[in-house]
Design a protein around this motif. Structure first.
Motif, PDB file in Angstrom:
ATOM      1  N   SER A 191     -41.767 -49.266 -36.649  1.00 34.45           N
ATOM      2  CA  SER A 191     -40.448 -48.715 -36.937  1.00 34.45           C
ATOM      3  C   SER A 191     -39.337 -49.658 -36.480  1.00 34.45           C
ATOM      4  O   SER A 191     -38.385 -49.919 -37.225  1.00 34.45           O
ATOM      5  CB  SER A 191     -40.303 -47.354 -36.250  1.00 34.45           C
ATOM      6  OG  SER A 191     -39.009 -46.848 -36.429  1.00 34.45           O
ATOM      7  N   ARG A 246     -45.367 -47.857 -45.330  1.00 25.71           N
ATOM      8  CA  ARG A 246     -45.593 -47.308 -46.679  1.00 25.71           C
ATOM      9  C   ARG A 246     -47.088 -47.108 -46.951  1.00 25.71           C
ATOM     10  O   ARG A 246     -47.478 -46.137 -47.598  1.00 25.71           O
ATOM     11  CB  ARG A 246     -44.970 -48.207 -47.744  1.00 25.71           C
ATOM     12  CG  ARG A 246     -43.483 -48.314 -47.648  1.00 25.71           C
ATOM     13  CD  ARG A 246     -42.831 -46.974 -47.884  1.00 25.71           C
ATOM     14  NE  ARG A 246     -41.421 -47.034 -47.531  1.00 25.71           N
ATOM     15  CZ  ARG A 246     -40.718 -46.019 -47.097  1.00 25.71           C
ATOM     16  NH1 ARG A 246     -41.285 -44.841 -46.957  1.00 25.71           N
ATOM     17  NH2 ARG A 246     -39.455 -46.149 -46.793  1.00 25.71           N
ATOM     18  N   GLU A 249     -47.924 -43.984 -45.240  1.00 22.05           N
ATOM     19  CA  GLU A 249     -47.400 -42.846 -46.001  1.00 22.05           C
ATOM     20  C   GLU A 249     -48.343 -42.470 -47.145  1.00 22.05           C
ATOM     21  O   GLU A 249     -48.618 -41.292 -47.368  1.00 22.05           O
ATOM     22  CB  GLU A 249     -46.020 -43.199 -46.553  1.00 22.05           C
ATOM     23  CG  GLU A 249     -45.390 -42.106 -47.399  1.00 22.05           C
ATOM     24  CD  GLU A 249     -44.055 -42.512 -47.956  1.00 22.05           C
ATOM     25  OE1 GLU A 249     -43.180 -41.637 -48.028  1.00 22.05           O
ATOM     26  OE2 GLU A 249     -43.871 -43.683 -48.337  1.00 22.05           O
ATOM     27  N   TYR A 275     -49.142 -36.794 -40.055  1.00 18.43           N
ATOM     28  CA  TYR A 275     -47.963 -36.715 -40.924  1.00 18.43           C
ATOM     29  C   TYR A 275     -46.699 -36.477 -40.088  1.00 18.43           C
ATOM     30  O   TYR A 275     -45.681 -37.117 -40.307  1.00 18.43           O
ATOM     31  CB  TYR A 275     -48.139 -35.591 -41.951  1.00 18.43           C
ATOM     32  CG  TYR A 275     -46.936 -35.426 -42.845  1.00 18.43           C
ATOM     33  CD1 TYR A 275     -46.755 -36.260 -43.942  1.00 18.43           C
ATOM     34  CD2 TYR A 275     -45.975 -34.453 -42.585  1.00 18.43           C
ATOM     35  CE1 TYR A 275     -45.656 -36.118 -44.760  1.00 18.43           C
ATOM     36  CE2 TYR A 275     -44.868 -34.309 -43.395  1.00 18.43           C
ATOM     37  CZ  TYR A 275     -44.706 -35.144 -44.486  1.00 18.43           C
ATOM     38  OH  TYR A 275     -43.602 -35.008 -45.280  1.00 18.43           O
ATOM     39  N   ARG A 300     -43.734 -39.220 -40.540  1.00 15.90           N
ATOM     40  CA  ARG A 300     -42.623 -38.833 -41.417  1.00 15.90           C
ATOM     41  C   ARG A 300     -41.247 -39.182 -40.850  1.00 15.90           C
ATOM     42  O   ARG A 300     -40.411 -39.754 -41.568  1.00 15.90           O
ATOM     43  CB  ARG A 300     -42.714 -37.340 -41.729  1.00 15.90           C
ATOM     44  CG  ARG A 300     -41.654 -36.841 -42.684  1.00 15.90           C
ATOM     45  CD  ARG A 300     -41.978 -37.214 -44.118  1.00 15.90           C
ATOM     46  NE  ARG A 300     -41.130 -38.312 -44.554  1.00 15.90           N
ATOM     47  CZ  ARG A 300     -41.404 -39.099 -45.591  1.00 15.90           C
ATOM     48  NH1 ARG A 300     -42.504 -38.944 -46.277  1.00 15.90           N
ATOM     49  NH2 ARG A 300     -40.607 -40.056 -45.937  1.00 15.90           N
ATOM     50  N   PRO A 301     -40.940 -38.873 -39.584  1.00 17.16           N
ATOM     51  CA  PRO A 301     -39.606 -39.213 -39.070  1.00 17.16           C
ATOM     52  C   PRO A 301     -39.336 -40.723 -39.075  1.00 17.16           C
ATOM     53  O   PRO A 301     -38.200 -41.150 -39.297  1.00 17.16           O
ATOM     54  CB  PRO A 301     -39.605 -38.672 -37.639  1.00 17.16           C
ATOM     55  CG  PRO A 301     -40.700 -37.678 -37.584  1.00 17.16           C
ATOM     56  CD  PRO A 301     -41.711 -38.106 -38.603  1.00 17.16           C
ATOM     57  N   LEU A 356     -40.579 -42.873 -41.265  1.00 20.60           N
ATOM     58  CA  LEU A 356     -40.309 -43.235 -42.654  1.00 20.60           C
ATOM     59  C   LEU A 356     -38.879 -42.854 -43.047  1.00 20.60           C
ATOM     60  O   LEU A 356     -38.191 -43.625 -43.721  1.00 20.60           O
ATOM     61  CB  LEU A 356     -41.308 -42.561 -43.588  1.00 20.60           C
ATOM     62  CG  LEU A 356     -42.744 -43.051 -43.474  1.00 20.60           C
ATOM     63  CD1 LEU A 356     -43.692 -42.094 -44.184  1.00 20.60           C
ATOM     64  CD2 LEU A 356     -42.869 -44.449 -44.028  1.00 20.60           C
ATOM     65  N   ASP A 357     -38.437 -41.686 -42.601  1.00 23.14           N
ATOM     66  CA  ASP A 357     -37.068 -41.262 -42.894  1.00 23.14           C
ATOM     67  C   ASP A 357     -36.055 -42.194 -42.236  1.00 23.14           C
ATOM     68  O   ASP A 357     -35.052 -42.561 -42.847  1.00 23.14           O
ATOM     69  CB  ASP A 357     -36.847 -39.821 -42.425  1.00 23.14           C
ATOM     70  CG  ASP A 357     -37.659 -38.813 -43.232  1.00 23.14           C
ATOM     71  OD1 ASP A 357     -38.104 -39.142 -44.350  1.00 23.14           O
ATOM     72  OD2 ASP A 357     -37.847 -37.690 -42.722  1.00 23.14           O
ATOM     73  N   GLY A 358     -36.321 -42.578 -40.982  1.00 22.19           N
ATOM     74  CA  GLY A 358     -35.420 -43.492 -40.286  1.00 22.19           C
ATOM     75  C   GLY A 358     -35.338 -44.848 -40.955  1.00 22.19           C
ATOM     76  O   GLY A 358     -34.258 -45.428 -41.100  1.00 22.19           O
ATOM     77  N   ALA A 392     -35.991 -45.419 -44.136  1.00 23.26           N
ATOM     78  CA  ALA A 392     -35.302 -45.225 -45.416  1.00 23.26           C
ATOM     79  C   ALA A 392     -33.791 -45.188 -45.204  1.00 23.26           C
ATOM     80  O   ALA A 392     -33.032 -45.765 -45.992  1.00 23.26           O
ATOM     81  CB  ALA A 392     -35.786 -43.937 -46.081  1.00 23.26           C
ATOM     82  N   ASN A 393     -33.351 -44.531 -44.144  1.00 27.55           N
ATOM     83  CA  ASN A 393     -31.916 -44.504 -43.828  1.00 27.55           C
ATOM     84  C   ASN A 393     -31.400 -45.896 -43.494  1.00 27.55           C
ATOM     85  O   ASN A 393     -30.309 -46.281 -43.901  1.00 27.55           O
ATOM     86  CB  ASN A 393     -31.632 -43.540 -42.679  1.00 27.55           C
ATOM     87  CG  ASN A 393     -31.718 -42.093 -43.108  1.00 27.55           C
ATOM     88  OD1 ASN A 393     -31.503 -41.756 -44.261  1.00 27.55           O
ATOM     89  ND2 ASN A 393     -32.052 -41.233 -42.170  1.00 27.55           N
ATOM     90  N   ARG A 437     -27.539 -46.493 -43.657  1.00 34.33           N
ATOM     91  CA  ARG A 437     -26.960 -45.298 -43.015  1.00 34.33           C
ATOM     92  C   ARG A 437     -27.141 -45.242 -41.515  1.00 34.33           C
ATOM     93  O   ARG A 437     -26.583 -44.376 -40.872  1.00 34.33           O
ATOM     94  CB  ARG A 437     -27.547 -44.052 -43.647  1.00 34.33           C
ATOM     95  CG  ARG A 437     -27.120 -43.862 -45.091  1.00 34.33           C
ATOM     96  CD  ARG A 437     -27.526 -42.498 -45.597  1.00 34.33           C
ATOM     97  NE  ARG A 437     -28.942 -42.348 -45.735  1.00 34.33           N
ATOM     98  CZ  ARG A 437     -29.601 -42.441 -46.877  1.00 34.33           C
ATOM     99  NH1 ARG A 437     -28.950 -42.685 -47.996  1.00 34.33           N
ATOM    100  NH2 ARG A 437     -30.895 -42.268 -46.923  1.00 34.33           N
TER     101      ARG A 437
END
Length: 153
Positions: free
Chosen positions: A78, A119, A122, A133, A137-138, A140-142, A144-145, A150
């Motif tokens: 991450s 990925r 994922e 998962y 998941r968090p 992957l969201d981070g 993506a942001n 963002r």
């Protein structure tokens, strides 16, 4: 990735891994743990980057659970991926081998590989792997942001 055990040709397991397992149990560190440690703490940037590259090469459906059950490994992936995206969004770190201006720990290549490794996880974590998962998941969201510009590390 199909081979669950790494075995030395002379019958003993690799450096410090005791059981020789990629992500397995036992009382000693696994290869994933040793690579995570190298990626986090080695003073040599090339060693850190090669550790991330090796983690990427080991990531597949067979090892996804082992990856996801290692918070330190997920943190390495991450951090490198987010630094890559943040550096890219800020106009730096866009070329191969470029140092990350946000952390200075990984090259752009390592950050890109870390992103791709997440990925792979994922795609590899199945519906019945609920805890795995929840761990991935968090992140992957981070990432993506960060890719969308963002967030900033």
């Amino acid at each position: 990735c199909r081979q669950p055990l790494l075995q030395h040709p002379h019958g003993h397991s690799g450096r410090g891994s005791g059981t020789g397992s990629i992500g397995g149990g036992g009382g000693s560190q696994s290869l994933l743990d040793e690579l995570t440690d190298a990626a986090r703490h080695d003073p040599d940037a090339q060693v850190r980057d090669k550790a991330v590259a090796t983690l990427h090469n080991l990531a597949c459906a067979d090892t996804a659970g082992g990856f996801a059950r290692r918070p330190a490994l997920l943190e390495v992936l991450s951090d490198a991926a987010m630094a890559y995206h943040n550096a890219y969004n800020n106009g730096g770190g866009t070329g191969a081998g470029t140092r990350m201006p946000t952390t200075g720990r990984y090259t752009a290549d390592a950050g890109n590989l870390a992103n791709r490794t997440l990925r792979v996880l994922e795609r590899s974590i199945t519906e019945d792997m609920v805890e795995e998962y929840r761990a991935v998941r968090p992140l992957l969201d981070g990432v993506a942001n960060a890719a969308a510009g963002r967030v900033s590390v």
